[in-house]
Design an enzyme around this catalytic site. Structure first.
Site, PDB file in Angstrom:
ATOM      1  N   TYR A  29       0.760  -1.324  -0.018  1.00 41.48           N
ATOM      2  CA  TYR A  29      -0.048   0.185   0.026  1.00 41.48           C
ATOM      3  C   TYR A  29       0.796   1.172  -0.106  1.00 41.48           C
ATOM      4  CZ  TYR A  29      -3.660  -3.284   1.116  1.00 41.48           C
ATOM      5  OH  TYR A  29      -4.550  -4.396   1.021  1.00 41.48           O
ATOM      6  N   HIS A 106      -9.033   1.591  -5.527  1.00 38.57           N
ATOM      7  CA  HIS A 106      -8.099   0.740  -5.099  1.00 38.57           C
ATOM      8  C   HIS A 106      -6.632   1.094  -5.128  1.00 38.57           C
ATOM      9  CE1 HIS A 106     -11.604  -1.557  -3.648  1.00 38.57           C
ATOM     10  NE2 HIS A 106     -11.864  -1.419  -5.143  1.00 38.57           N
TER      11      HIS A 106
HETATM   12  O1  CA2 Z   1      -5.897  -1.704  -2.734  1.00 41.77           O
HETATM   13  C1  CA2 Z   1      -6.820  -1.098  -1.936  1.00 41.77           C
HETATM   14  O2  CA2 Z   1      -7.027  -0.067  -1.785  1.00 41.77           O
HETATM   15  C2  CA2 Z   1      -7.927  -2.190  -1.144  1.00 41.77           C
HETATM   16  O3  CA2 Z   1      -9.089  -1.401  -1.154  1.00 41.77           O
HETATM   17  C3  CA2 Z   1      -7.117  -2.195   0.279  1.00 41.77           C
HETATM   18  C4  CA2 Z   1      -8.044  -3.276   1.293  1.00 41.77           C
HETATM   19  C5  CA2 Z   1      -8.346  -4.538   0.469  1.00 41.77           C
HETATM   20  O4  CA2 Z   1      -8.972  -5.442   1.567  1.00 41.77           O
HETATM   21  C6  CA2 Z   1      -8.877  -4.435  -0.834  1.00 41.77           C
HETATM   22  O5  CA2 Z   1      -8.974  -5.809  -1.522  1.00 41.77           O
HETATM   23  C7  CA2 Z   1      -7.926  -3.618  -1.414  1.00 41.77           C
HETATM   24  C8  CA2 Z   1      -7.269  -3.369   2.482  1.00 41.77           C
HETATM   25  C9  CA2 Z   1      -7.152  -2.043   3.360  1.00 41.77           C
HETATM   26  C10 CA2 Z   1      -6.252  -2.333   4.490  1.00 41.77           C
HETATM   27  O6  CA2 Z   1      -5.259  -1.361   4.515  1.00 41.77           O
HETATM   28  C11 CA2 Z   1      -4.261  -1.610   5.219  1.00 41.77           C
HETATM   29  C12 CA2 Z   1      -3.186  -0.606   4.777  1.00 41.77           C
HETATM   30  C13 CA2 Z   1      -1.949  -0.708   5.638  1.00 41.77           C
HETATM   31  C14 CA2 Z   1      -1.741  -1.951   6.534  1.00 41.77           C
HETATM   32  C15 CA2 Z   1      -2.990  -2.792   6.668  1.00 41.77           C
HETATM   33  C16 CA2 Z   1      -4.046  -2.822   6.042  1.00 41.77           C
END
Ligand code: CA2
Length: 158
Positions: A29, A106
């Site tokens: 991310y 996303h």
């Molecule tokens: O890629 C994306 O923006 C997502 O929406 C992020 C979600 C995931 O479940 C989708 O499949 C794709 C996860 C969000 C959690 O974000 C975190 C960021 C840093 C550390 C842990 C989780």
């Protein structure tokens, strides 16, 4: 001289765990925090003549209530539904019911990841989807939203 139009309000909604952005999993991310994303959105919105309301919640019900509150208040929704993307028929129903332009964002490319991330319920309610371009996707979504509002005559040309 005609009165200038008020700045359209775009509500930017972030789903569960996005409050951990920049603190964990930077390989997927990136290193920007959610505060950085809000600042990036504020800068892009100002340049585009949009007002924003930027929010994050871990709760599905709260996210749905915020979508419902957009009716009659906002001119568009940018949403990163995070995990609810792949599970929430209720969120999809709320987005369909609100009858506003919706851009789904996303940070990661969900199609290059696990199979269960390849399907999005939210996409059925989205005007467009941006994924895999990092947090820059939020600014791109605002640019796309400004284009949609301009086409609809909701955005002041100046
Ligand atoms: O890629 C994306 O923006 C997502 O929406 C992020 C979600 C995931 O479940 C989708 O499949 C794709 C996860 C969000 C959690 O974000 C975190 C960021 C840093 C550390 C842990 C989780």
């Amino acid at each position: 001289m005609p009165e200038p139009l008020p700045e359209p309000l775009i509500v930017i909604l972030n789903g569960p765990n996005l409050n951990m952005l920049g603190l964990r999993q930077p390989d997927i991310y990136g290193s920007a925090t959610l505060d950085d994303v809000e600042a990036l959105c504020a800068e892009a919105a100002e340049a585009l003549g949009l007002a924003i309301d930027f929010r994050q919640t871990n709760g599905e019900g709260e996210l749905i209530s915020w979508v419902q509150e957009c009716r009659g208040r906002a001119q568009g929704i940018v949403i990163n539904p995070a995990g609810y993307t792949h599970s929430s028929v209720a969120l999809m129903d709320a987005l369909l019911a609100v009858e506003l332009p919706v851009i789904e964002v996303h940070i990661s490319n969900i199609h290059r990841r696990e199979e269960f991330r390849h399907h999005s319920f939210v996409s059925r309610a989205a005007t467009g989807v941006i994924c895999g371009l990092g947090v820059r996707g939020y600014a791109l979504a605002l640019t796309a939203m400004a284009g949609l509002l301009d086409q609809a005559g909701v955005l002041d040309a100046d």
